[in-house]
Design a protein around this motif. Structure first.
Motif, PDB file in Angstrom:
ATOM      1  N   GLY A 222       0.816  -1.214   0.000  1.00  0.00           N
ATOM      2  CA  GLY A 222       0.000   0.000   0.000  1.00  0.00           C
ATOM      3  C   GLY A 222       0.849   1.263   0.000  1.00  0.00           C
ATOM      4  N   LYS A 223       1.898   1.284   0.830  1.00  0.00           N
ATOM      5  CA  LYS A 223       2.720   2.501   0.903  1.00  0.00           C
ATOM      6  C   LYS A 223       3.368   2.819  -0.432  1.00  0.00           C
ATOM      7  N   MET A 224       3.851   1.784  -1.142  1.00  0.00           N
ATOM      8  CA  MET A 224       4.501   2.032  -2.428  1.00  0.00           C
ATOM      9  C   MET A 224       3.483   2.450  -3.495  1.00  0.00           C
ATOM     10  N   GLN A 225       2.296   1.898  -3.457  1.00  0.00           N
ATOM     11  CA  GLN A 225       1.249   2.318  -4.390  1.00  0.00           C
ATOM     12  C   GLN A 225       0.852   3.771  -4.115  1.00  0.00           C
ATOM     13  N   GLN A 226       0.763   4.121  -2.829  1.00  0.00           N
ATOM     14  CA  GLN A 226       0.429   5.500  -2.469  1.00  0.00           C
ATOM     15  C   GLN A 226       1.530   6.467  -2.890  1.00  0.00           C
ATOM     16  N   ILE A 227       2.796   6.079  -2.677  1.00  0.00           N
ATOM     17  CA  ILE A 227       3.922   6.934  -3.061  1.00  0.00           C
ATOM     18  C   ILE A 227       3.980   7.097  -4.578  1.00  0.00           C
ATOM     19  N   ALA A 228       3.602   6.064  -5.327  1.00  0.00           N
ATOM     20  CA  ALA A 228       3.566   6.172  -6.789  1.00  0.00           C
ATOM     21  C   ALA A 228       2.561   7.237  -7.223  1.00  0.00           C
ATOM     22  N   GLN A 229       1.468   7.383  -6.470  1.00  0.00           N
ATOM     23  CA  GLN A 229       0.453   8.386  -6.788  1.00  0.00           C
ATOM     24  C   GLN A 229       0.823   9.770  -6.272  1.00  0.00           C
ATOM     25  N   ASN A 230       1.498   9.814  -5.105  1.00  0.00           N
ATOM     26  CA  ASN A 230       1.874  11.084  -4.479  1.00  0.00           C
ATOM     27  C   ASN A 230       3.160  10.856  -3.695  1.00  0.00           C
ATOM     28  N   PRO A 231       4.295  11.237  -4.242  1.00  0.00           N
ATOM     29  CA  PRO A 231       5.571  10.931  -3.591  1.00  0.00           C
ATOM     30  C   PRO A 231       5.907  11.786  -2.374  1.00  0.00           C
ATOM     31  N   VAL A 232       5.110  12.798  -2.083  1.00  0.00           N
ATOM     32  CA  VAL A 232       5.375  13.647  -0.920  1.00  0.00           C
ATOM     33  C   VAL A 232       4.950  12.895   0.341  1.00  0.00           C
ATOM     34  N   VAL A 233       5.898  12.738   1.276  1.00  0.00           N
ATOM     35  CA  VAL A 233       5.642  11.977   2.500  1.00  0.00           C
ATOM     36  C   VAL A 233       6.057  12.797   3.712  1.00  0.00           C
ATOM     37  N   ALA A 234       5.665  12.312   4.878  1.00  0.00           N
ATOM     38  CA  ALA A 234       6.102  12.893   6.143  1.00  0.00           C
ATOM     39  C   ALA A 234       6.669  11.776   7.009  1.00  0.00           C
ATOM     40  N   LEU A 235       7.596  12.144   7.883  1.00  0.00           N
ATOM     41  CA  LEU A 235       8.257  11.197   8.779  1.00  0.00           C
ATOM     42  C   LEU A 235       8.249  11.757  10.194  1.00  0.00           C
ATOM     43  N   ALA A 236       8.285  10.847  11.155  1.00  0.00           N
ATOM     44  CA  ALA A 236       8.475  11.252  12.545  1.00  0.00           C
ATOM     45  C   ALA A 236       9.296  10.179  13.240  1.00  0.00           C
ATOM     46  N   GLY A 237      10.234  10.627  14.051  1.00  0.00           N
ATOM     47  CA  GLY A 237      11.081   9.732  14.821  1.00  0.00           C
ATOM     48  C   GLY A 237      11.391  10.376  16.159  1.00  0.00           C
ATOM     49  N   GLU A 238      12.432   9.908  16.803  1.00  0.00           N
ATOM     50  CA  GLU A 238      12.814  10.409  18.114  1.00  0.00           C
ATOM     51  C   GLU A 238      13.162  11.902  18.043  1.00  0.00           C
ATOM     52  N   TRP A 239      12.280  12.735  18.563  1.00  0.00           N
ATOM     53  CA  TRP A 239      12.466  14.184  18.592  1.00  0.00           C
ATOM     54  C   TRP A 239      12.810  14.728  17.205  1.00  0.00           C
ATOM     55  N   PHE A 240      12.061  14.244  16.212  1.00  0.00           N
ATOM     56  CA  PHE A 240      12.350  14.557  14.822  1.00  0.00           C
ATOM     57  C   PHE A 240      11.072  14.454  14.012  1.00  0.00           C
ATOM     58  N   THR A 241      10.866  15.399  13.113  1.00  0.00           N
ATOM     59  CA  THR A 241       9.766  15.318  12.157  1.00  0.00           C
ATOM     60  C   THR A 241      10.259  15.905  10.843  1.00  0.00           C
ATOM     61  N   ALA A 242       9.758  15.389   9.729  1.00  0.00           N
ATOM     62  CA  ALA A 242      10.283  15.827   8.432  1.00  0.00           C
ATOM     63  C   ALA A 242       9.278  15.610   7.316  1.00  0.00           C
ATOM     64  N   HIS A 243       9.554  16.275   6.213  1.00  0.00           N
ATOM     65  CA  HIS A 243       8.889  16.032   4.940  1.00  0.00           C
ATOM     66  C   HIS A 243       9.943  15.556   3.960  1.00  0.00           C
ATOM     67  N   GLY A 244       9.484  14.805   2.977  1.00  0.00           N
ATOM     68  CA  GLY A 244      10.418  14.311   1.974  1.00  0.00           C
ATOM     69  C   GLY A 244       9.708  13.796   0.749  1.00  0.00           C
ATOM     70  N   VAL A 245      10.502  13.204  -0.123  1.00  0.00           N
ATOM     71  CA  VAL A 245       9.990  12.637  -1.365  1.00  0.00           C
ATOM     72  C   VAL A 245      10.374  11.165  -1.390  1.00  0.00           C
ATOM     73  N   GLY A 246       9.374  10.306  -1.525  1.00  0.00           N
ATOM     74  CA  GLY A 246       9.606   8.869  -1.595  1.00  0.00           C
ATOM     75  C   GLY A 246       9.942   8.453  -3.017  1.00  0.00           C
ATOM     76  N   GLU A 247      10.982   7.619  -3.147  1.00  0.00           N
ATOM     77  CA  GLU A 247      11.431   7.163  -4.452  1.00  0.00           C
ATOM     78  C   GLU A 247      11.675   5.658  -4.411  1.00  0.00           C
ATOM     79  N   ASN A 248      11.085   4.938  -5.332  1.00  0.00           N
ATOM     80  CA  ASN A 248      11.324   3.504  -5.459  1.00  0.00           C
ATOM     81  C   ASN A 248      12.623   3.329  -6.240  1.00  0.00           C
ATOM     82  N   LEU A 249      13.669   2.845  -5.563  1.00  0.00           N
ATOM     83  CA  LEU A 249      14.958   2.640  -6.227  1.00  0.00           C
ATOM     84  C   LEU A 249      15.018   1.328  -7.000  1.00  0.00           C
ATOM     85  N   GLY A 250      13.966   0.521  -6.881  1.00  0.00           N
ATOM     86  CA  GLY A 250      13.923  -0.732  -7.619  1.00  0.00           C
ATOM     87  C   GLY A 250      14.422  -1.899  -6.800  1.00  0.00           C
ATOM     88  N   TRP A 251      14.598  -3.003  -7.486  1.00  0.00           N
ATOM     89  CA  TRP A 251      14.906  -4.291  -6.878  1.00  0.00           C
ATOM     90  C   TRP A 251      16.136  -4.213  -5.981  1.00  0.00           C
TER      91      TRP A 251
END
Length: 141
Positions: A55-84
């Protein structure tokens, strides 16, 4: 916004250069989807071993803009399928992933012969990082 500095890069590497659980958010048709993923950070990007038909890869194929959150960290980015994962052009990053994910990568849940076993690179565009009471706003573009 300021670009990452050697100090902020050192904080990112200390926290995320090994197997890290981060929240990954995708969005399609204004509907958000969030899940935790195993990832590791290197050179302004997070890397995730995943399945191309997920699901995540299908969603990224439609809209590559993503958000991330981790330990005292939040970000925006672009998801890219690098392939096999097993392709020659991915050999360098695949080897780093094998080291970062050594505790589980060969547990039998991954089929490395399947070309749908892929590497997701999340190239950061903007991040907010907190460390010892200091807020750092980072622009990766």
């Amino acid at each position: 916004m300021p670009a990452p500095t050697p100090q902020t890069e050192a904080i990112m590497l200390e926290r995320f250069s090994q197997d890290s659980i981060i929240a990954l958010a995708t969005s399609v048709d204004h509907i958000p989807f969030v899940r935790n993923v195993d990832a590791f950070y290197q050179d302004g990007a997070f890397y995730v071993l995943t399945y191309a038909l997920s699901g995540k890869m299908q969603q990224i194929a439609q809209n590559p803009v993503v958000a991330l959150a981790g330990e005292w960290f939040t970000a925006h980015g672009v998801g890219e399928n690098l392939g096999w994962f097993g392709s020659g052009e991915n050999a360098h990053i695949a080897e780093k992933m094998r080291k970062a994910f050594a505790a589980w990568i060969d547990n039998g849940h991954n089929n490395f012969d399947d070309p749908n076993t892929v590497i997701l690179r999340i190239r950061l565009t903007h991040a907010v990082l907190f460390s010892h009471g200091t807020r750092y706003e980072l622009d990766y573009e």
